[in-house]
Design a protein around this motif. Structure first.
Motif, PDB file in Angstrom:
ATOM      1  N   ARG B  62       0.822  -1.210   0.000  1.00 51.32           N
ATOM      2  CA  ARG B  62       0.000   0.000   0.000  1.00 51.32           C
ATOM      3  C   ARG B  62       0.856   1.259   0.000  1.00 51.32           C
ATOM      4  NH1 ARG B  62      -3.057  -3.676   2.933  1.00 51.32           N
ATOM      5  NH2 ARG B  62      -5.052  -4.074   1.898  1.00 51.32           N
TER       6      ARG B  62
ATOM      7  N   TYR C 252       2.406  -2.222 -16.238  1.00 51.48           N
ATOM      8  CA  TYR C 252       1.250  -1.706 -15.499  1.00 51.48           C
ATOM      9  C   TYR C 252       1.548  -0.403 -14.759  1.00 51.48           C
ATOM     10  CZ  TYR C 252      -0.588  -6.424 -16.181  1.00 51.48           C
ATOM     11  OH  TYR C 252      -1.033  -7.583 -16.723  1.00 51.48           O
ATOM     12  N   ASP C 253       2.791  -0.287 -14.287  1.00 53.45           N
ATOM     13  CA  ASP C 253       3.100   0.870 -13.455  1.00 53.45           C
ATOM     14  C   ASP C 253       3.450   2.119 -14.244  1.00 53.45           C
ATOM     15  OD1 ASP C 253       2.757   0.068 -10.705  1.00 53.45           O
ATOM     16  OD2 ASP C 253       4.290  -1.433 -11.144  1.00 53.45           O
ATOM     17  N   GLN C 304      -6.859  -9.264  -3.987  1.00 51.71           N
ATOM     18  CA  GLN C 304      -7.145  -7.882  -4.359  1.00 51.71           C
ATOM     19  C   GLN C 304      -5.923  -6.997  -4.118  1.00 51.71           C
ATOM     20  OE1 GLN C 304     -10.104  -7.249  -5.973  1.00 51.71           O
ATOM     21  NE2 GLN C 304      -8.959  -5.402  -6.505  1.00 51.71           N
ATOM     22  N   LEU C 305      -5.191  -7.305  -3.034  1.00 48.30           N
ATOM     23  CA  LEU C 305      -3.994  -6.502  -2.751  1.00 48.30           C
ATOM     24  C   LEU C 305      -2.911  -6.762  -3.801  1.00 48.30           C
ATOM     25  CD1 LEU C 305      -2.672  -4.476  -0.866  1.00 48.30           C
ATOM     26  CD2 LEU C 305      -1.820  -6.375   0.508  1.00 48.30           C
ATOM     27  N   ILE C 307      -3.488  -7.477  -6.892  1.00 49.93           N
ATOM     28  CA  ILE C 307      -3.918  -6.770  -8.103  1.00 49.93           C
ATOM     29  C   ILE C 307      -3.705  -5.265  -7.946  1.00 49.93           C
ATOM     30  CG2 ILE C 307      -5.956  -6.171  -9.481  1.00 49.93           C
ATOM     31  CD1 ILE C 307      -6.922  -9.095  -8.826  1.00 49.93           C
ATOM     32  N   ASP C 308      -4.127  -4.726  -6.813  1.00 47.48           N
ATOM     33  CA  ASP C 308      -3.983  -3.280  -6.619  1.00 47.48           C
ATOM     34  C   ASP C 308      -2.528  -2.889  -6.389  1.00 47.48           C
ATOM     35  OD1 ASP C 308      -6.678  -3.060  -6.858  1.00 47.48           O
ATOM     36  OD2 ASP C 308      -7.067  -3.047  -4.691  1.00 47.48           O
ATOM     37  N   GLY C 309      -1.825  -3.721  -5.651  1.00 46.96           N
ATOM     38  CA  GLY C 309      -0.494  -3.344  -5.200  1.00 46.96           C
ATOM     39  C   GLY C 309       0.616  -3.683  -6.177  1.00 46.96           C
ATOM     40  N   ASN C 312      -1.228  -2.649 -10.368  1.00 43.68           N
ATOM     41  CA  ASN C 312      -1.818  -1.325 -10.543  1.00 43.68           C
ATOM     42  C   ASN C 312      -3.318  -1.414 -10.850  1.00 43.68           C
ATOM     43  OD1 ASN C 312      -1.587   1.418 -10.499  1.00 43.68           O
ATOM     44  ND2 ASN C 312      -0.734   1.624 -12.560  1.00 43.68           N
ATOM     45  N   GLY C 313      -3.949  -2.452 -10.334  1.00 47.47           N
ATOM     46  CA  GLY C 313      -5.394  -2.585 -10.502  1.00 47.47           C
ATOM     47  C   GLY C 313      -5.839  -3.368 -11.728  1.00 47.47           C
ATOM     48  N   TYR C 314      -4.889  -3.746 -12.603  1.00 55.26           N
ATOM     49  CA  TYR C 314      -5.258  -4.409 -13.851  1.00 55.26           C
ATOM     50  C   TYR C 314      -5.342  -5.923 -13.702  1.00 55.26           C
ATOM     51  CZ  TYR C 314      -4.602   0.047 -16.153  1.00 55.26           C
ATOM     52  OH  TYR C 314      -4.719   1.352 -16.531  1.00 55.26           O
ATOM     53  N   TYR C 487      -5.642 -14.727 -10.357  1.00 48.64           N
ATOM     54  CA  TYR C 487      -6.401 -13.670 -11.030  1.00 48.64           C
ATOM     55  C   TYR C 487      -6.347 -13.859 -12.533  1.00 48.64           C
ATOM     56  CZ  TYR C 487      -1.605 -12.038 -11.224  1.00 48.64           C
ATOM     57  OH  TYR C 487      -0.258 -11.973 -11.417  1.00 48.64           O
TER      58      TYR C 487
END
Lengths: 305, 300, 517
Positions: B62, C252-253, C304-305, C307-309, C312-314, C487
């Motif tokens: 995070r 992604y980033d 989810q972390l 994917i988000d972390g 970058n959410g993709y 995922y």
């Protein structure tokens, strides 16, 4: 001298043969190309039939005999991945590699030697420190980092040069600079060190005592004698330039042998790897035979009996 | 070309008195600064496990890509920012120094000793020994380094020990070639010939007249070689054949950070700066050392 | 153009470049006649070959699907079968299908497309003495020519997904293909597609040009140039400088770099690659042979972390390796839950209250960001007491280790490994047989009951029965966890705003999908 040359060339052929054999054996120790080619949804039978088609189902010595037999008639097999004649593919990449290596040498050697001489003559002065600093930066900066930075500055920000590709002078500039920078740094350091060695040697002192001016001393004696290690290193670096410019070629999407070789290694594409090794090894060995012969020309103290 | 002038080996002496002493070191500001930097890095590396910094492997998905000296709340405790997995860059640099420096020095030590010894033998003994050694170096050089590395790492498996092995295996050749070339030109210098004709034994000759002359170039190569080794380790890591990811190294930070240069310059720039400073320091020290033991400048 | 003409080509290109330098002159020329529309695409690598029966991967597909066509095609979302070289088809009986071929179609070299071409192409695909990608087609027993534009294809087994398999069976011209060597054919491909092959310098560029005699709608883009640019930063720079209109494999980033440039945009599709951690149950590593431990591993991972972390959410979290577009997908099954407490109690229940140490391997490229994903997973597993000894190896080592390992009981492979499956079919039959059924090339388990269920599912012709079997299979995958699903990976493309285009699920970049804005 003539018999020496003949002997060296005969040895060179043996070296290339040894390298090729070594490559053949260890490549097969690494992995099975059929496994990379088989479809993940295939069966073990599919795998076996692939091995048969690729000629990998017979014992190693038989594969080797077949390989040597075919090599003598100039057949190094077809690429497992591209399906085309492996040797032709390697040769088709040679001009790009030679162009890049040549350009890097043209940048690296004169610039490096100049920096080295300037540093040695101005020993312990500011110019020497600056040259040292630049040389270290040049050597310690990773190729890929320098290459990406060049692209970001000269292509993305300034829009002066194309980021990658092949075909024009503009395309050559950044790859040659990023490859030549490290070379220049190495040569500068070595030239400086050897110049200092030679400058402190007695015959140079004598020459000075005889009243020869500083410039004549530097150029006539010192530089000539400092050349031996420099030529050695250029010879070594050339081999590296020919086969090892992998990172530069990758970053700048330069269609040279290095990139072909690394992707062939990644795909266990034996025929291409073998062909590339034969080409690189031959070029390298020939260059170094030439380097040994050049010693005799630039340094009369080195004699070959 | 003027003939080399015959002279006794101990003829010339510089007016300055030199040698490996603290005093001569302190007189050289660059070398002093270099030593201080290297000692600091070395100390931090050695003390990394007990320093009050977070673990180099502690992730925080995070708080990724936190910039150095940022005022953001996420930056608390990360003076040099975080990487693509939210790990502390300072901690990774300090812990990376540990591995990178050990790899660098170990490889150079192995390669330099082994390579110089072979080069010395080849250059001095000549004949078949020379031919054999030089052809072996040809085989090693003609064989693309990366292929050799890929093959060894793929068969031996990725580990720190194997990285050192592979880099030493490919690193000795340069020393052998340069030392041999140097010996070749020294061998025919009159004072060596004179010593030889006076009946000096080969080992004595080598130790007294030849060895000191090859130390200079060898140290120069070695001081630059450390940096090359650290960078070569980055290349191996980049190819997935380096140290395991649980071991932070400067080379690995550099190689993996380059994909993010467009959005987070510090990931690969900071380890890059650490490498450059280290190599620069080694150079200054190398130069000083070279001057200090150069036989033509005399020994105190 | 033949490869033998290469020096001439190169000379021509030099001349052309010289012309380019004379910009004002060129500008005049451009105004004099309508400039051809050229789109340059930056790929991660060269297509392997122009031979449709050998080439593979997304990079191969960009070439093949522009130059060749099959009897049918899938739409961009892979949800619908469209007529292509066959205008219609019907099932004759359980084992055979009749196809009515499009008339008036010619190959790029002028050869007519007809029943003979279908028979020849399929025979070539099934040639046992050549390198062919034909695992999914070995059940084709005969191609019967009814008349010049009608064929019946006979199968040796029932196959509910037969039509969906056919887009990959590209049609080649019999006379040309037979008259040249395999090598020559792979370098100079000839098909019926909207683009014909022009020239190819491996490592530098590949050019296709719109085929004037194409039977369908002529595409807006006249020339497609594919350039292999392996380095991700360089591809991005090429896109930013406008020298390339299109790039694949976007990091992604660095998406923000593209999004912040008004002349560029990002396109994405959910792709077809499902990412999971594969488990070796045959190698003798005891803890993972217990389903409770595999559940503990699954519940320790915060998808989810990840994917988000890291992505970058993709990405989209998954319940099993069934993709939403696959036949019988169970939309009611929620993604695997993140519950570290449950993990710890499952571990205790299975007799490992203090966890254990396990080797896991990954490659940076087999799965996008495979090394970072694996490091994040290792850290998450560490939280519940499973200590992961992570090995990052190259893609080829990974493939060489797991594909077709002859002795799966040797324990030579790490018990956990990051793997993915990019099935072309909108059906789970290929991962089921390849990954799970005893003897599959990447199968590291053996469960006779599951094998029987898979065999029935693969051959079942009744859609309702088959749907029920799909649900049953997903229930099994969900709780037994022979592989630990993570995922669905999104594919990202950077596109110049002057081009209208939306990403396809099958990863291919087709000239016919492009428009000009």
């Amino acid at each position: 001298m003539l018999s020496y040359s003949a002997r060296r060339i005969a040895q060179a052929v043996l070296v290339v043969f040894a390298v090729t054999t070594f490559a053949f054996v260890i490549l097969r120790a690494v992995g099975d190309p059929a496994r990379l080619l088989v479809s993940p949804e295939g069966t073990m039978e599919d795998l076996q039939s692939l091995r048969r088609v690729l000629g990998l189902d017979v014992p190693l010595w038989q594969q080797y005999v077949r390989f040597i037999g075919h090599s003598f008639v100039g057949d190094f097999g077809s690429s497992f991945i591209h399906g085309t004649d492996a040797f032709k593919l390697v040769i088709s990449r040679l001009p790009a590699t030679l162009l890049l290596s040549g350009a890097a040498l043209l940048i690296g050697v004169p610039f490096g030697m100049l920096m080295g001489v300037v540093a040695a003559v101005n020993r312990k002065k500011a110019l020497d420190q600056i040259a040292t600093f630049l040389a270290v930066i040049g050597r310690a900066t990773p190729h890929f980092w320098l290459a990406i930075m060049l692209i970001m500055v000269f292509s993305v920000q300034l829009r002066l040069l194309p980021p990658s590709g092949y075909g024009s002078f503009a395309h050559l500039i950044m790859p040659a600079v990023s490859l030549g920078a490290g070379l220049a740094a190495t040569i500068a350091r070595l030239t400086r060190s050897c110049m200092l060695d030679v400058l402190s040697q007695d015959y140079v002192r004598t020459a000075r005592a005889k009243g020869l001016g500083q410039d004549r001393v530097v150029l006539g004696h010192a530089l000539r004698n400092a050349l031996i290690p420099v030529v050695t290193v250029v010879g070594l670096q050339l081999g590296y330039l020919l086969g090892g410019a992998i990172i530069t070629e990758t970053v700048f999407a330069w269609p040279g042998i290095g990139r072909l070789l690394i992707s062939a290694i990644n795909n266990y594409d034996y025929p291409i790897v073998q062909s590339a090794i034969i080409v690189i090894a031959s070029a390298f060995v020939l260059i170094n035979v030439a380097v040994d012969l050049v010693y005799a020309l630039i340094d009369p103290r080195v004699r070959y009996d | 070309m003027t003939d080399p002038v015959a002279s006794a080996p101990t003829a010339a002496r510089s007016s300055e008195s030199r040698g490996i002493s603290l005093r001569s070191l302190l007189r050289n500001k660059a070398a002093t600064a270099a030593l201080v930097y290297l000692l600091l890095v070395g100390l931090a590396a050695a003390l990394a496990p007990v320093l009050p910094i977070v673990s180099p492997d502690k992730q925080n998905l995070r708080a990724r890509f936190v910039a150095p000296v940022s005022q953001a709340p996420a930056a608390a405790g990360h003076p040099l920012g975080t990487d693509q997995l939210g790990r502390d860059i300072l901690s990774r640099l300090v812990n990376g120094a540990r591995v990178s420096l050990s790899v660098g020095f170990l490889v150079v030590l192995i390669a330099a000793v082994f390579g110089s010894a072979l080069g010395l033998l080849a250059g001095y003994l000549g004949g078949r020994v020379e031919t054999l050694i030089m052809r072996i170096t040809d085989v090693f050089l003609a064989f693309p380094f990366l292929l050799l590395a890929v093959v060894f790492m793929a068969t031996l498996g990725p580990s720190l020990k194997n990285v050192i092995l592979v880099l030493s295996l490919t690193g000795w050749v340069e020393y052998a070639r340069v030392v041999r070339a140097q010996v070749l030109s020294l061998r025919n210098i009159e004072y060596v010939k004179a010593a030889e004709s006076l009946g000096a034994q080969a080992p004595r000759l080598m130790a007294k007249h030849i060895l000191p002359n090859i130390v200079g170039p060898t140290i120069v190569i070695a001081s630059l070689h450390v940096g090359s080794v650290i960078i070569a380790e980055a290349s191996l890591t980049f190819l997935g054949l380096g140290v395991p990811p649980s071991v932070p190294t400067w080379g690995m930070m550099l190689a993996t950070g380059r994909d993010y240069l467009a959005v987070a310059w510090w990931l690969s720039t900071l380890p890059g700066v650490a490498i450059v400073l280290t190599v620069l320091s080694l150079n200054f020290l190398g130069d000083w050392l070279r001057d200090a033991i150069d036989p033509t400048l005399g020994r105190s | 153009m033949k490869r033998g003409n290469e020096p001439v080509n190169r000379l021509a290109r030099r001349l052309w470049l010289a012309l380019l330098l004379a910009l004002p002159l060129q500008a005049l020329l451009v105004h004099a006649q309508q400039a051809p529309v050229e789109v340059v695409i930056g790929l991660t690598d060269d297509p392997p070959s122009g031979d449709p029966h050998k080439s593979r991967g997304a990079n191969g597909g960009h070439l093949l699907y522009n130059v060749y066509e099959g009897l049918v095609a899938l739409n961009g979302e892979m949800t619908e079968v469209l007529p292509k070289l066959a205008t219609s088809w019907e099932q004759v009986d359980e084992f055979s299908w009749r196809f009515h071929l499009r008339e008036g179609v010619t190959f790029h070299n002028g050869e007519p497309f007809n029943a003979e071409a279908v028979k020849y192409s399929i025979a070539r695909l099934l040639d046992p003495n050549a390198v062919r990608l034909n695992s999914g087609y070995k059940h084709i027993s005969e191609v019967e020519i009814v008349d010049d534009h009608t064929v019946v294809i006979h199968l040796s087994t029932t196959d509910p997904m037969f039509i969906e398999r056919l887009p990959d069976v590209h049609m080649v011209p019999p006379v040309y293909t037979a008259s040249v060597s395999e090598e020559e054919f792979g370098r100079n491909p000839v098909g019926t597609g909207p683009y014909r092959f022009v020239d190819w310098t491996v490592g530098d560029h590949l050019t296709l040009e719109a085929y004037d005699g194409y039977w369908g709608t002529k595409p807006v883009v006249d020339r497609l140039v594919f350039r292999p640019i392996p380095e991700v930063s360089t591809r991005l720079a090429e896109l930013q400088t406008g020298r390339v209109d299109f790039i694949t494999g976007v990091n992604y980033d660095t998406v923000s770099v593209i999004e912040n440039d008004p002349s560029l945009r990002v396109e994405s599709n959910s792709g077809r690659r499902t990412v999971f951690v594969h488990v070796d149950q045959l190698g003798g590593f005891a803890p993972l042979q217990d389903a409770r431990v595999r559940q503990a591993v699954s519940h320790a991972i915060d998808r989810q972390l990840l994917i988000d972390g890291v992505l970058n959410g993709y990405g989209t979290p998954l319940a099993t390796f069934f993709r939403p577009d696959m036949f019988g997908f169970d939309a009611d099954l929620p993604a695997q839950a993140y519950d570290p407490d449950l993990s710890r109690s499952l571990l205790a229940e299975a007799g490992y209250p203090d966890g254990f140490t396990v080797r896991m391997s990954t490659s940076p490229t087999t799965v996008t960001k495979g090394d970072e994903i694996a490091q994040a997973i290792a850290s998450m597993l560490g939280e519940v007491g499973i200590k992961v000894d992570l090995q990052v190896v190259s893609d080829q080592t990974q493939r060489d280790t797991y594909l077709g390992n002859p002795d799966k009981t040797s324990g030579a492979v790490p018990p956990l490994f990051m793997w993915n499956w990019g099935s072309q079919l909108p059906d789970a039959s290929s991962p089921l047989t390849g990954l799970l059924r005893t003897g599959g090339v990447t199968s590291y388990m053996s469960n006779p009951e599951l094998d029987a269920l898979i065999d029935r599912f693969v051959a079942e012709m009744n859609p309702e029965t088959r749907r029920a079997q799909a649900i049953e299979l997903q229930q099994f995958l969900y709780t037994d966890l022979p592989v630990i699903p993570l995922y669905l990976q999104l594919d990202l493309y950077g596109v110049n705003e002057r081009i209208g285009w939306t990403a396809r699920k099958d990863e291919y970049i087709l000239g016919v999908d492009m428009s000009l804005r």
